[in-house]
Design a protein around this motif. Sequence first.
Motif, PDB file in Angstrom:
ATOM      1  N   ARG A 183       0.734  -1.122  -0.105  1.00  0.00           N
ATOM      2  CA  ARG A 183      -0.060   0.160   0.008  1.00  0.00           C
ATOM      3  C   ARG A 183       0.880   1.156  -0.043  1.00  0.00           C
ATOM      4  N   HIS A 184       2.126   1.220   0.641  1.00  0.00           N
ATOM      5  CA  HIS A 184       2.821   2.403   0.809  1.00  0.00           C
ATOM      6  C   HIS A 184       4.028   2.310   0.067  1.00  0.00           C
ATOM      7  N   GLY A 185       4.327   1.458  -0.697  1.00  0.00           N
ATOM      8  CA  GLY A 185       5.435   1.128  -1.866  1.00  0.00           C
ATOM      9  C   GLY A 185       5.365  -0.046  -2.522  1.00  0.00           C
ATOM     10  N   THR A 186       5.222  -0.187  -3.985  1.00  0.00           N
ATOM     11  CA  THR A 186       5.195  -1.552  -4.406  1.00  0.00           C
ATOM     12  C   THR A 186       6.736  -1.757  -4.791  1.00  0.00           C
ATOM     13  N   THR A 187       6.739  -3.109  -4.935  1.00  0.00           N
ATOM     14  CA  THR A 187       7.973  -3.961  -5.271  1.00  0.00           C
ATOM     15  C   THR A 187       8.117  -3.820  -6.814  1.00  0.00           C
ATOM     16  N   PRO A 188       9.456  -3.792  -7.532  1.00  0.00           N
ATOM     17  CA  PRO A 188       9.322  -3.468  -8.912  1.00  0.00           C
ATOM     18  C   PRO A 188       9.335  -4.757  -9.720  1.00  0.00           C
ATOM     19  N   TRP A 189       8.226  -5.068  -9.923  1.00  0.00           N
ATOM     20  CA  TRP A 189       7.823  -6.205 -10.925  1.00  0.00           C
ATOM     21  C   TRP A 189       8.303  -6.078 -12.293  1.00  0.00           C
TER      22      TRP A 189
END
Length: 389
Positions: A183-189
């Motif tokens: 919610r506060h930061g997405t992983t780099p897929w």
Amino acid sequence: MRPRDPHQPHRVASPLELFFDLVFVVAVSFSSQGLHHMEADGQVAAGLLGYFMVFFAIWWAWMNFTWFATSFDNDDWLYRAMTVLQMAGALIVAAGSTKALEEHDFALVTIGYVIMRLSLVAQWIRAGLHNRDLRRTTFRYAAAISAVQIAWVVRLFLPEGVGFVCFFVLVVAEVAVPMWAERHGTTPWHAHHLTERYGSFTLILLGESILASATAIVDTLGSGHHLVEMLAISAAGLIIAAGMWWIYFSREQHHHIKTLKSSLVFGYFHYLIFAAAGAFSAGIEVTVDSITGEAHLQHIVSALTLTGPVAVFIIGIWWLTLRHTLTSKASSLVLTGVALILAGSLLPGIFPVFIGALGVAVAVIATEMPSPEGGRDSAKIEKSSDSAR
């Protein structure tokens, strides 16, 4: 353990990821065999429920590793060792799948599942220690997964009825973890890498289905009985499997992985697609048992064990990807093919397999019809441009 470049060109599945998939398909194979035995014994509803419960453990652990690997796969010795530990957990799940389906004893499945999930917790912690910007996200993953695993273990000591209800509560908790953690930061897929991974697992599932059905047919042929029927089932089964492959790979899918919401929809909906592909082999084996008189089922129920998974697989691909690129006429043709597959369940003997193959062929034809964006060739052009990049 630094994050991978989400725009890295020519990103492909690593040998470790492919090895990982093969081990997980062992677990799928064991659960499919258990489903086959229960369906053949007339326990279709109980078999399907147990199969879907065991398959959740396999699918969810596979998908979480896949999404972690697309962001943090540094392929050093520690990463490999932790991945092999997850494979060990998958084999434990495979060993416990039969007792889970037939006796509702999920102790061994739970142990294997918790091993897989806690191994990934260690990976999330390691990623957080090396990435200040993503530390909050990775630690949220680690904390939430750990809490849910404690609950899975506690569930083993609850009364059977309460534990059954808690299973579905914990499933909801598991699938909610990525929504909360990112919610506060997405992983780099990496969209192309992920769709390749999903495609590779689909291929292996279909291959496992062909192997299982071929083994059942060969065993029957050894007795010298029902030769014509077995050859017919073998041919029709191959056509169905090839059609399922054709439909799945008829369009590029990476554009469905853009936002967090679209990525979750793509990933979560594959539960039905993967489960259907895994159940397809059980349906072929039940059909063989019905011909030889070893299955204790009405012919409609026996036929649905085959036609049902195939229909779910096709309708799942259509809803997830095809409906966005097909004309209304082509989409109607896909749905007509699905209706034809299900209608074949009303026929006796080997006719459901033949009608199923015909229905799959109709759906395949629909995927080759011109699309609103410029025809079937546009997908091929897009694929060629992706390869060039």
